[in-house]
Design an enzyme around this catalytic site. Structure first.
Site, short mmCIF file in Angstrom:
data_model
loop_
_atom_site.label_atom_id
_atom_site.label_comp_id
_atom_site.label_asym_id
_atom_site.label_seq_id
_atom_site.Cartn_x
_atom_site.Cartn_y
_atom_site.Cartn_z
CG HIS A 53 -2.06 -0.89 1.04
ND1 HIS A 53 -2.95 -1.05 2.26
CD2 HIS A 53 -2.21 -1.95 0.36
CE1 HIS A 53 -3.84 -1.80 1.78
NE2 HIS A 53 -3.46 -2.70 0.68
CD GLU A 55 -2.00 4.56 2.92
OE1 GLU A 55 -2.94 4.96 2.87
OE2 GLU A 55 -1.83 3.46 2.35
CB CYS A 83 -6.40 -0.27 5.27
SG CYS A 83 -4.88 -1.19 5.16
CB CYS A 86 -1.82 1.60 6.34
SG CYS A 86 -1.45 0.88 4.71
#
Length: 136
Positions: A53, A55, A83, A86
């Site tokens: 992801h 992040e 999420c 993360c």
């Protein structure tokens, strides 16, 4: 000093680039002392790795560049609410401030039934929750 919107604009550029590659449209940057430390876009599909992801990719880059797991002097900007995966990384690395733009429907670290970014029910050595700013 650059504004939160300035850095969010960069996240938007990264999100558009991710979307152009067939990824989810998410971009993230990490800033320390008004200096851009790292930036990343969503890469889970292209890398065939769900942990990529934006992040987390930005955190990985910042940790490598700063040579520390302690990002307590850093701010993370992202186009989307992180999420849970993360959010765990954000809390573990002690990021002091999170600025995000879009809430997510499922499993958000702020808005879900498991608000990992705002709870105090984490290991004590993680420290306090980050300051959270929702840019609309």
């Amino acid at each position: 000093m650059k504004s939160d919107r300035y850095y969010m604009q960069r996240c938007g550029v990264l999100a558009n680039a991710a979307a152009a590659k067939g990824e989810s449209p998410v971009g993230a940057v990490i800033v320390k002392d008004d200096t851009l430390i790292s930036e990343a876009m969503e890469a889970g599909k292209s890398k065939n790795d769900i942990t990529c992801h934006a992040e987390i990719e930005a955190i990985r880059s910042a940790v490598a560049k700063l040579k520390t797991n302690d990002l307590s002097d850093c701010t993370l900007f992202t186009t989307h609410e992180p999420c849970l995966m993360c959010s765990y990384a954000i809390r573990f690395h002690k990021i002091k401030k999170l600025v995000y733009q879009n809430t997510v429907k499922y499993l958000g670290g702020i808005s879900s039934s498991m608000p990992l970014l705002t709870t105090n029910e984490v290991p004590p050595h993680w420290g306090k929750a980050p300051e959270i700013v929702h840019l609309t």
